[in-house]
Enzyme design. Structure first.
Site, mmCIF file in Angstrom:
data_model
loop_
_atom_site.group_PDB
_atom_site.id
_atom_site.type_symbol
_atom_site.label_atom_id
_atom_site.label_comp_id
_atom_site.label_asym_id
_atom_site.label_seq_id
_atom_site.Cartn_x
_atom_site.Cartn_y
_atom_site.Cartn_z
ATOM 1 N N ASP A 176 -24.317 22.697 14.950
ATOM 2 C CA ASP A 176 -25.524 22.299 15.870
ATOM 3 C C ASP A 176 -26.681 22.730 16.291
ATOM 4 O OD1 ASP A 176 -26.162 20.017 17.779
ATOM 5 O OD2 ASP A 176 -26.115 21.161 19.160
HETATM 6 MG MG MG Z 1 -29.047 24.153 22.404
#
Ligand code: MG
Ligand code: ADP
Length: 257
Positions: A176
């Protein structure tokens, strides 16, 4: 490898009546359960604020130190089914414990990450909820915040590229990697945060995947801005520094203050 964690079982917390807190033993104290409750910090007048975004990260202060408390929340469509509950697959598979351990490993390896302090899970039916406490990285802003405030110099883009390369050289995949998970202090100090679902991997295409994700996040932010803050020269500068690698001395770090 065993890691120095202290464990406290929570026999009575949560509807399923089971939970646990793991504290990084290097912190030198055991984190009490109250630390995981934002209302406790509100009552103490010690809640400093919360992060924009999913809004599940709160900042508090205790004995002159500042911390970030994150409640694990789901994103995307599945969040409509269950906002913060994850399927129980055993203690070692819980997200907070995995992130605590991984962040401690990265810190021990000298990578620029926050100090991971403690993790908690609480059983809830067939699932669990989780929280993580890290030390706040002082005087930092996210890459996204910095770009909102203005353009960044090429040296900063290069420092970001070198930083990411250091993680990748040690096999740490950040699934991410986005402009909210890259923290900057000044022009040259770079940190990565938010290692939910991160893991160690053999060299592979995932490294390019991390970089592509960051680029997409920057493009998305720029699309929403009135003024463009990222162009291909800057991105190429990041990539060039990434490719050169961190084997060289980090001149930005030693030169800066
Ligand atoms: Mg974050
Ligand atoms: N240790 C930390 N030091 C400074 N800021 C932090 C720290 N942890 C989180 N933050 C801030 O809180 C935001 C959200 O935290 P993060 O861990 O990325 O959770 P999530 O992305 O799941 O909401 C980050 O983008 C950053 O602005």
């Amino acid at each position: 490898m065993t890691q120095p964690l202290t464990l406290r079982r929570l026999a009575t917390s949560g509807p399923a009546g089971e939970g646990a807190i793991f504290t990084n033993a290097a912190c030198g104290f055991e984190v009490p359960v109250a630390w995981f409750e934002p209302r406790y910090w509100v009552a103490q007048g010690a809640l400093l604020g919360s992060a924009r975004g999913r809004g599940a990260t709160q900042f508090f202060e205790h004995e002159g130190r500042r911390y970030a408390l994150r409640h694990y929340r789901r994103g995307g469509l599945i969040a409509k089914l269950s906002a913060d509950r994850y399927l129980w697959l055993g203690e070692n598979a819980t997200r907070p414990l995995r992130e605590l351990r991984l962040t401690m490993l990265m810190q021990n390896a000298g990578l620029p990450v926050p100090v991971a302090v403690a993790a908690r899970y609480q059983r809830a039916g067939a699932g669990y909820t989780g929280d993580l406490i890290t030390e706040l990285l002082p005087d930092t802003l996210t890459l996204a915040q910095r770009l909102d405030a203005g353009e960044l110099g090429l040296a900063t883009w290069a420092a970001i590229g070198r930083c990411i390369r250091r993680f990748h050289d040690q096999g740490y995949c950040h699934p991410d990697l986005n402009a909210h998970n890259v923290l900057l202090r000044g022009e040259s100090e770079v940190f990565l945060i938010d290692f939910d679902r991160a893991r160690r991997r053999r060299p592979g295409l995932w490294a390019d995947g991390n970089l592509t994700r960051l680029l997409r996040s920057l493009e998305k932010l720029d699309d929403a801005r009135a003024v463009r803050r990222v162009d291909m020269t800057q991105w190429q500068c990041l990539l060039a520094a990434y490719q050169t690698g961190a084997g060289q001395t980090d001149i930005w770090k030693t030169g800066g203050g």
